[in-house]
Motif scaffolding. Structure first.
Motif, PDB file in Angstrom:
ATOM      1  N   THR A  21       0.063  -4.804   4.626  1.00 32.46           N
ATOM      2  CA  THR A  21       0.778  -4.087   5.677  1.00 32.46           C
ATOM      3  C   THR A  21       2.259  -4.119   5.324  1.00 32.46           C
ATOM      4  O   THR A  21       2.737  -5.050   4.688  1.00 32.46           O
ATOM      5  N   TYR A  22       2.961  -3.085   5.736  1.00 33.71           N
ATOM      6  CA  TYR A  22       4.377  -3.041   5.417  1.00 33.71           C
ATOM      7  C   TYR A  22       5.148  -2.325   6.517  1.00 33.71           C
ATOM      8  O   TYR A  22       4.575  -1.590   7.321  1.00 33.71           O
ATOM      9  N   THR A  23       6.440  -2.582   6.535  1.00 31.90           N
ATOM     10  CA  THR A  23       7.356  -1.959   7.481  1.00 31.90           C
ATOM     11  C   THR A  23       8.317  -1.080   6.695  1.00 31.90           C
ATOM     12  O   THR A  23       8.855  -1.513   5.674  1.00 31.90           O
ATOM     13  N   GLY A  42       5.692   1.821   9.748  1.00 34.96           N
ATOM     14  CA  GLY A  42       5.088   1.085   8.654  1.00 34.96           C
ATOM     15  C   GLY A  42       3.707   1.625   8.355  1.00 34.96           C
ATOM     16  O   GLY A  42       3.341   2.700   8.817  1.00 34.96           O
ATOM     17  N   VAL A  68       2.748  -3.424  -5.605  1.00 39.25           N
ATOM     18  CA  VAL A  68       3.744  -3.338  -4.535  1.00 39.25           C
ATOM     19  C   VAL A  68       5.152  -3.350  -5.116  1.00 39.25           C
ATOM     20  O   VAL A  68       6.017  -2.575  -4.703  1.00 39.25           O
ATOM     21  N   MET A 111       9.751   0.229  -2.576  1.00 39.85           N
ATOM     22  CA  MET A 111      10.294  -1.111  -2.797  1.00 39.85           C
ATOM     23  C   MET A 111      11.461  -1.079  -3.792  1.00 39.85           C
ATOM     24  O   MET A 111      12.358  -1.919  -3.708  1.00 39.85           O
TER      25      MET A 111
END
Length: 76
Positions: free
Chosen positions: A8-10, A51, A68, A74
């Motif tokens: 999961t990411y924001t 996200g 990732v 990123m």
């Protein structure tokens, strides 16, 4: 043997940067789908925090981390 991992990411609060980077991010995800490492992905709903979720099928956490770390969301 491959295992399933969920990430999961924001999103960055910098919406302009996110919008500018999205095409590269989507290209990155398409390559992962094409080679079988990305099973599913998508953003949270419109009423949720900004996200999303990525589901990978890879051999280990190191593979997930490498994916990732190379995502334009990123690196930009």
């Amino acid at each position: 043997m491959a295992k399933t991992f969920a990430v999961t990411y924001t999103y960055s609060p910098d919406v302009a940067l996110q919008d500018a980077t999205r095409p590269l991010h989507l290209e990155h995800l398409r390559r992962l789908v094409d080679d079988g490492r990305l099973v599913a992905s998508g953003p949270w709903g419109p009423d949720d925090a900004r996200g999303g979720l990525l589901i990978f099928r890879v051999h280990d956490r190191a593979a997930v981390q490498a994916i990732v770390d190379s995502d334009p969301f990123m690196t930009q």
